[in-house]
Scaffold this motif. Structure first.
Motif, mmCIF file in Angstrom:
data_model
loop_
_atom_site.group_PDB
_atom_site.id
_atom_site.type_symbol
_atom_site.label_atom_id
_atom_site.label_comp_id
_atom_site.label_asym_id
_atom_site.label_seq_id
_atom_site.Cartn_x
_atom_site.Cartn_y
_atom_site.Cartn_z
ATOM 1 N N GLU A 1 0.856 -1.190 0.000
ATOM 2 C CA GLU A 1 0.000 0.000 0.000
ATOM 3 C C GLU A 1 0.893 1.242 0.000
ATOM 4 O OE1 GLU A 1 -3.427 2.003 2.907
ATOM 5 O OE2 GLU A 1 -2.090 0.461 3.701
ATOM 6 N N ILE A 2 0.601 2.153 -0.926
ATOM 7 C CA ILE A 2 1.395 3.388 -1.031
ATOM 8 C C ILE A 2 0.731 4.490 -0.219
ATOM 9 C CG2 ILE A 2 2.220 5.189 -2.603
ATOM 10 C CD1 ILE A 2 2.326 3.031 -4.795
ATOM 11 N N GLY A 3 1.530 5.175 0.562
ATOM 12 C CA GLY A 3 1.017 6.305 1.347
ATOM 13 C C GLY A 3 2.151 7.266 1.616
ATOM 14 N N VAL B 1 2.303 -6.239 4.799
ATOM 15 C CA VAL B 1 2.376 -7.264 5.847
ATOM 16 C C VAL B 1 2.090 -8.616 5.199
ATOM 17 C CG1 VAL B 1 1.527 -8.044 8.084
ATOM 18 C CG2 VAL B 1 1.455 -5.607 7.528
ATOM 19 N N ARG C 1 4.033 0.247 2.413
ATOM 20 C CA ARG C 1 4.072 -0.723 3.512
ATOM 21 C C ARG C 1 3.370 -2.004 3.090
ATOM 22 N NH1 ARG C 1 -0.202 1.793 7.953
ATOM 23 N NH2 ARG C 1 -2.060 1.595 6.659
ATOM 24 N N TYR D 1 6.757 -7.583 8.329
ATOM 25 C CA TYR D 1 6.297 -6.218 8.074
ATOM 26 C C TYR D 1 7.334 -5.472 7.250
ATOM 27 C CZ TYR D 1 2.830 -6.705 11.806
ATOM 28 O OH TYR D 1 1.765 -7.110 12.585
ATOM 29 N N TYR E 1 8.088 -1.203 5.987
ATOM 30 C CA TYR E 1 7.803 0.219 5.746
ATOM 31 C C TYR E 1 9.006 0.742 4.988
ATOM 32 C CZ TYR E 1 3.776 0.624 8.859
ATOM 33 O OH TYR E 1 2.530 0.494 9.431
ATOM 34 N N VAL E 2 8.835 1.046 3.695
ATOM 35 C CA VAL E 2 9.999 1.450 2.906
ATOM 36 C C VAL E 2 9.731 2.772 2.177
ATOM 37 C CG1 VAL E 2 10.684 -0.965 2.611
ATOM 38 C CG2 VAL E 2 9.352 0.122 0.830
ATOM 39 N N VAL F 1 5.856 6.553 1.096
ATOM 40 C CA VAL F 1 6.238 5.329 1.810
ATOM 41 C C VAL F 1 5.321 4.207 1.329
ATOM 42 C CG1 VAL F 1 6.310 4.212 4.083
ATOM 43 C CG2 VAL F 1 6.974 6.604 3.867
#
Lengths: 153, 365
Positions: free
Chosen positions: A48-50, A76, A74, A86, A88-89, A72
């Motif tokens: 998911e892009i955020g 899972v 993320r 998990y 977060y990149v 970012v």
């Protein structure tokens, strides 16, 4: 567990390190795709892009203020044995986020040493080398002052 | 007032097709790729990321290409895209003291721990057009000793603070205001001002900073330290319960040292102004630091005499997306408005003419 205890726990520090290495890996994870996906897993949260609101500090060390956002992605994943990974990149690369989450799950299992040795350490070495090369290039621009000697005795 | 006007769809569609053609230019020349813009115009990308308030170099490069190089239009595009993304929380505050430096200079001390690191810079160039760039060429950079390392570079202003000549900046547990969720209220806190300035227009902040140097709110600044480099960003997702690094971003940081405050039992101290920008953006960070300091006039009981010291004036006009939007709206059809103005001015002229004609007739009689 209190969150500051979590920060200090050695297993948390180890995990923070590998998650940081994976977050910076980007396309370098691609060659490991087949190995990482060679397991049954499902997406608990599809990539998911955020964005994350980045904070700075006044004068670099003072009170926090909101500086601006960064993109970012993320993800899972859960492996068949129940381990959850998990990620977060930074950026908007969904494939990167999924591979990083898979790696995080593998790294929490019995094969941890294998994954550290074949995946994390080589990536970490490449990242260290890039930083060292940047620093070495910057070092060529360090100013060496010299004082002009006046003509009088 | 502007009214909805129907019609013009065909003209508008064709205008956009013509725009795309203009952006593409001569088709016998290879088309620019977004990656070329990202790699070869990093300073334009940095400006669009800062003022677009979204760190994403690929999207900023795309926006620059789409805007045909109009950076303000590109900033608008990035801001608009921003609103479509969900927010995954806030980062931990950046630890800029730990950044991987690519440039670090101080105008206040010649010899300082870690040294002066020029990095890539336009400073000391002669500003003569380089005709060699008209042709393709190799640019291999300097000879690098691969084993060379940088010494640790402590913050320059910490050296002054250690002597008590400058107040230390200390963290606090206060809640961090967010102008993207709650509109500014005046008077503002410094945290609100820094957020607004960080996304503010470089030209506007530069001009205001310049105005303080010329005497409209003078505060005698020195560039204490400018640092450019990569810094790690950490986020603490609730689901994990501990913080994780997301990766690195490039930032520019400027700390200004300004003239003193003190008196009434307090020893004279230098004062600070702080600037922070995404990417390599030295001028922006310097302008921001100057304006941050000038807007602290109230805190130091200084007389507010220049525009750069008036927070409402500065903060309500520093956003170029808002400014461009309101100026641009003048192009929208104001036909009805203007018709009423026309009628009014004709009536006024008639009223003014009537007594003049009467007077002329009397004179003739």
């Amino acid at each position: 567990m209190h969150s500051s205890d979590m920060h200090n726990a050695p297993q948390t520090q180890t995990r923070q390190r590998w998650m940081g290495v994976l977050a910076r890996a980007g396309h370098a994870l691609r060659p490991f795709q087949d190995a990482l996906k060679d397991t049954e897993y499902r997406l608990i949260r599809a990539p998911e892009i955020g964005m994350t609101l980045v904070r700075g500090r006044m004068g670099g060390t003072g009170e926090a203020f909101n500086f601006g956002e960064m993109s970012v992605t993320r993800c899972v994943v859960r492996l068949a044995d129940g381990r959850t990974g998990y990620s977060y990149v930074a950026g908007r690369d969904k494939a990167h986020a999924e591979l990083a989450a898979l790696a995080d799950a593998h790294l929490q299992g019995t094969q941890q040493q294998h994954w550290l040795g074949t995946l994390i350490e080589p990536l970490a070495a490449a990242q260290r080398a890039r930083r060292a090369a940047t620093a070495a290039a910057t070092a060529t621009t360090q100013v060496e002052f010299f004082t002009l000697v006046r003509g009088e005795d | 007032m502007y009214v909805a006007v129907k019609g013009g769809e065909r003209a508008i569609d064709n205008a956009h097709l013509l725009l795309a053609k203009m952006r593409r230019g001569d088709t016998s020349i290879p088309e620019l790729t977004v990656e070329q813009v990202r790699q070869q115009m990093p300073l334009a990308v940095a400006r669009v990321m800062s003022e677009g308030s979204l760190y994403d170099s690929e999207l900023a490069a795309l926006a620059i290409k789409q805007a045909a190089g109009d950076l303000m239009e590109a900033i608008f595009l990035l801001r608009a895209y921003r609103t479509t993304l969900p927010r995954f929380g806030s980062s931990l505050p950046l630890d800029t003291t730990q950044m991987l430096l690519s440039r670090r200079i101080s105008a206040t001390f010649k010899d300082l721990p870690g040294g002066q690191l020029l990095g890539p810079t336009f400073d000391y160039t002669h500003r003569l057009l380089d005709f060699a760039l008209l042709a393709e060429g190799e640019h291999p950079g300097p000879q690098v000793d691969a084993t060379a390392q940088l010494e640790s570079c402590p913050r320059v202003l910490d050296l002054l603070a250690a002597e008590g000549l400058l107040a230390r900046e200390r963290p606090s547990a206060a809640e961090v205001p967010d102008m993207t969720r709650e509109p500014l209220d005046f008077p503002t806190s410094r945290a609100q001002r820094l957020q607004a300035l960080a996304r503010g227009d470089e030209g506007f902040l530069l001009a205001l900073g310049y105005s303080t140097q010329r005497g409209y709110g003078r505060n005698h600044p020195f560039a204490g330290e400018i640092r450019i480099g990569e810094v790690e960003v950490w986020i603490e997702p609730e689901e994990l319960g501990f913080a994780v690094p997301l990766g690195d971003i490039e930032i520019t940081e400027c700390e200004m040292v300004n003239q003193f405050v003190g008196g009434k039992g307090i020893e004279p101290q230098f004062t600070r102004g702080y600037g922070l920008a995404f990417g390599y953006a030295e001028r922006k960070a310097m302008g921001m630091a100057l304006v941050d300091r000038s807007l602290r006039a109230g805190e130091y009981a200084e007389e507010v005499e220049g525009p750069a010291q008036q927070e409402e004036f500065v903060l309500m006009h520093c956003d170029n997306v808002e400014a461009a939007g309101f100026v641009s709206h003048l192009k929208l059809p104001h036909y009805v408005d203007f018709q009423s103005e026309l009628e009014l001015i004709r009536k006024l002229r008639k009223q003014a003419e009537a007594p003049m004609q009467a007077a002329a007739q009397e004179n003739r009689a």
